[in-house]
Scaffold this active site. Structure first.
Site, PDB file in Angstrom:
ATOM      1  CB  SER A 151      -0.866   0.030   1.264  1.00 36.65           C
ATOM      2  OG  SER A 151      -1.472   1.305   1.428  1.00 36.65           O
ATOM      3  CE1 TYR A 165      -4.501  -2.459   4.892  1.00 40.12           C
ATOM      4  CE2 TYR A 165      -3.501  -0.301   4.601  1.00 40.12           C
ATOM      5  CZ  TYR A 165      -4.113  -1.419   4.068  1.00 40.12           C
ATOM      6  OH  TYR A 165      -4.323  -1.507   2.713  1.00 40.12           O
TER       7      TYR A 165
HETATM    8  P1  NAD Z   1     -11.600  -5.754  -0.693  1.00 38.80           P
HETATM    9  O1  NAD Z   1     -12.028  -5.705   0.724  1.00 38.80           O
HETATM   10  O2  NAD Z   1     -12.500  -5.299  -1.771  1.00 38.80           O
HETATM   11  O3  NAD Z   1     -11.075  -7.217  -1.039  1.00 38.80           O
HETATM   12  C1  NAD Z   1     -10.279  -7.959  -0.150  1.00 38.80           C
HETATM   13  C2  NAD Z   1     -10.693  -9.427  -0.246  1.00 38.80           C
HETATM   14  O4  NAD Z   1      -9.891 -10.179   0.673  1.00 38.80           O
HETATM   15  C3  NAD Z   1     -12.156  -9.660   0.133  1.00 38.80           C
HETATM   16  O5  NAD Z   1     -12.815 -10.357  -0.909  1.00 38.80           O
HETATM   17  C4  NAD Z   1     -12.066 -10.477   1.419  1.00 38.80           C
HETATM   18  O6  NAD Z   1     -13.122 -11.430   1.549  1.00 38.80           O
HETATM   19  C5  NAD Z   1     -10.724 -11.153   1.273  1.00 38.80           C
HETATM   20  N1  NAD Z   1     -10.152 -11.594   2.543  1.00 38.80           N
HETATM   21  C6  NAD Z   1     -10.214 -10.977   3.766  1.00 38.80           C
HETATM   22  N2  NAD Z   1      -9.607 -11.737   4.693  1.00 38.80           N
HETATM   23  C7  NAD Z   1      -9.137 -12.838   4.056  1.00 38.80           C
HETATM   24  C8  NAD Z   1      -8.417 -13.996   4.470  1.00 38.80           C
HETATM   25  N3  NAD Z   1      -8.070 -14.185   5.748  1.00 38.80           N
HETATM   26  N4  NAD Z   1      -8.115 -14.921   3.537  1.00 38.80           N
HETATM   27  C9  NAD Z   1      -8.467 -14.762   2.245  1.00 38.80           C
HETATM   28  N5  NAD Z   1      -9.162 -13.707   1.794  1.00 38.80           N
HETATM   29  C10 NAD Z   1      -9.497 -12.759   2.694  1.00 38.80           C
HETATM   30  O7  NAD Z   1     -10.248  -4.939  -0.739  1.00 38.80           O
HETATM   31  P2  NAD Z   1      -9.315  -4.358  -1.902  1.00 38.80           P
HETATM   32  O8  NAD Z   1      -9.374  -2.907  -1.830  1.00 38.80           O
HETATM   33  O9  NAD Z   1      -9.512  -5.024  -3.195  1.00 38.80           O
HETATM   34  O10 NAD Z   1      -7.927  -4.787  -1.258  1.00 38.80           O
HETATM   35  C11 NAD Z   1      -7.067  -5.733  -1.800  1.00 38.80           C
HETATM   36  C12 NAD Z   1      -5.687  -5.460  -1.258  1.00 38.80           C
HETATM   37  O11 NAD Z   1      -5.297  -4.121  -1.594  1.00 38.80           O
HETATM   38  C13 NAD Z   1      -5.566  -5.564   0.263  1.00 38.80           C
HETATM   39  O12 NAD Z   1      -4.345  -6.194   0.596  1.00 38.80           O
HETATM   40  C14 NAD Z   1      -5.546  -4.103   0.706  1.00 38.80           C
HETATM   41  O13 NAD Z   1      -4.884  -3.918   1.921  1.00 38.80           O
HETATM   42  C15 NAD Z   1      -4.819  -3.456  -0.442  1.00 38.80           C
HETATM   43  N6  NAD Z   1      -5.028  -2.009  -0.588  1.00 38.80           N
HETATM   44  C16 NAD Z   1      -6.260  -1.506  -0.757  1.00 38.80           C
HETATM   45  C17 NAD Z   1      -6.439  -0.122  -0.873  1.00 38.80           C
HETATM   46  C18 NAD Z   1      -7.808   0.495  -1.020  1.00 38.80           C
HETATM   47  O14 NAD Z   1      -7.949   1.705  -0.886  1.00 38.80           O
HETATM   48  N7  NAD Z   1      -8.830  -0.263  -1.321  1.00 38.80           N
HETATM   49  C19 NAD Z   1      -5.319   0.727  -0.854  1.00 38.80           C
HETATM   50  C20 NAD Z   1      -4.064   0.166  -0.691  1.00 38.80           C
HETATM   51  C21 NAD Z   1      -3.931  -1.213  -0.561  1.00 38.80           C
END
Ligand code: NAD
Length: 266
Positions: A151, A165
């Site tokens: 991130s 986080y």
């Molecule tokens: P999201 O919440 O839409 O998707 C995350 C998915 O991970 C969900 O489908 C959830 O069910 C699954 N998940 C949660 N716990 C789990 C586990 N223990 N085992 C397997 N699956 C699990 O989120 P996103 O925004 O698509 O995030 C994806 C990645 O991107 C994450 O690592 C997040 O930290 C990172 N990220 C997101 C953002 C943002 O603003 N959305 C910014 C920077 C980084």
């Protein structure tokens, strides 16, 4: 059948594939001719996500789903080993991650939330890397691509605290870099993706209708907007593909320029 795609012939596993970045990446991977194993902790969300992928990419080579909790090593190992029957894993996108509502500053973060965040965001990525390396070796692969989701908070401090986080994503950057060095001579590449705040449920559900909270983030974007999950997915396709054959140990920042901003445009 997409035989001429940029990922043709590759077997790819995606964690957290049921939502946001993972789902958009599943769609693009399938479009580019990969065989895709979509994994997630949520079975119903996975079923919905798969229906979307197969609807949007009716000529996909192979799209399957498997429930996998990345914080449980046996679950990750089983998912990765299931690809041996496909010819072995070529690409893994260790993308599953959480940002817990109770995550806070050094004083306010409950230890249980710290541990939960680390178990999913860090240990989950480690387990994915560990079993991917073993699978690549077992299947005698001379190249492989591992992409780990970090991130921008691993690069820039957030004054709205989310300490567990932030620390977890810093760990993802560091472990990815080291693995890139350790396995480079085997042909296995490790790169990190650093997304900026996005229009995905992870962030948007948390921001809700709180306009002040939203503005504190939006104002840092030179583009004036949050990113879209598909904009991350395009970068992941590149890192997964052989086009990125000399890209290793890289922190791929996809942030609309946010981490390079000084003052915002008027
Ligand atoms: P999201 O919440 O839409 O998707 C995350 C998915 O991970 C969900 O489908 C959830 O069910 C699954 N998940 C949660 N716990 C789990 C586990 N223990 N085992 C397997 N699956 C699990 O989120 P996103 O925004 O698509 O995030 C994806 C990645 O991107 C994450 O690592 C997040 O930290 C990172 N990220 C997101 C953002 C943002 O603003 N959305 C910014 C920077 C980084």
């Amino acid at each position: 059948m997409s035989s001429a795609g940029r990922l043709a012939g590759k077997n790819a596993l995606i964690t957290g594939a049921a939502g946001g970045i993972g789902l958009e990446t599943s769609i693009l991977f399938a479009k580019e001719g990969a065989s895709v194993l979509m994994t997630d902790i949520s079975e119903p969300a996975l079923a919905k996500a798969k229906a979307k992928v197969t609807q949007l990419v009716p000529n996909a080579k192979r799209v399957e789903t498997l429930v996998c909790d990345v914080s449980k090593e046996a679950s990750v190992q089983a998912a990765i080993e299931s690809l041996d029957a496909w010819g072995g894993l070529d690409v893994i996108f260790n993308n599953a991650g959480i940002m817990h509502a109770k995550d806070d500053d050094a004083i306010g973060t409950p230890e249980a939330i710290w541990d939960l965040t680390m178990n999913i965001n860090v240990k989950g990525v480690w387990f994915g890397c560990k079993h991917a390396v073993q699978a690549l070796r077992r299947n005698k692969k001379t190249k492989g691509s591992v992409i780990n989701t970090a991130s921008v908070v691993a690069l820039a401090g957030a004054a709205t605290p989310q300490l567990a986080y932030t620390a977890s994503k810093g760990a993802v950057l560091a472990l990815t870099r080291e693995l890139a060095m350790v396995h480079a001579r085997e042909g296995f590449r490790f790169n990190s993706l650093c997304p900026a705040p996005l229009n995905t449920p992870l962030l948007q559900d948390w921001l809700g209708d709180d306009q002040a909270k939203r503005l504190r983030r939006e104002i840092h974007f030179p583009t004036g907007r949050f990113g879209e999950a598909v904009e991350q997915a395009h970068a992941v396709v590149f890192l997964a593909s052989d086009e990125a054959s000399f890209v290793n140990g890289h922190d791929m920042v996809v942030d609309g320029g946010m981490t390079k901003a000084y003052v915002t445009p008027e």
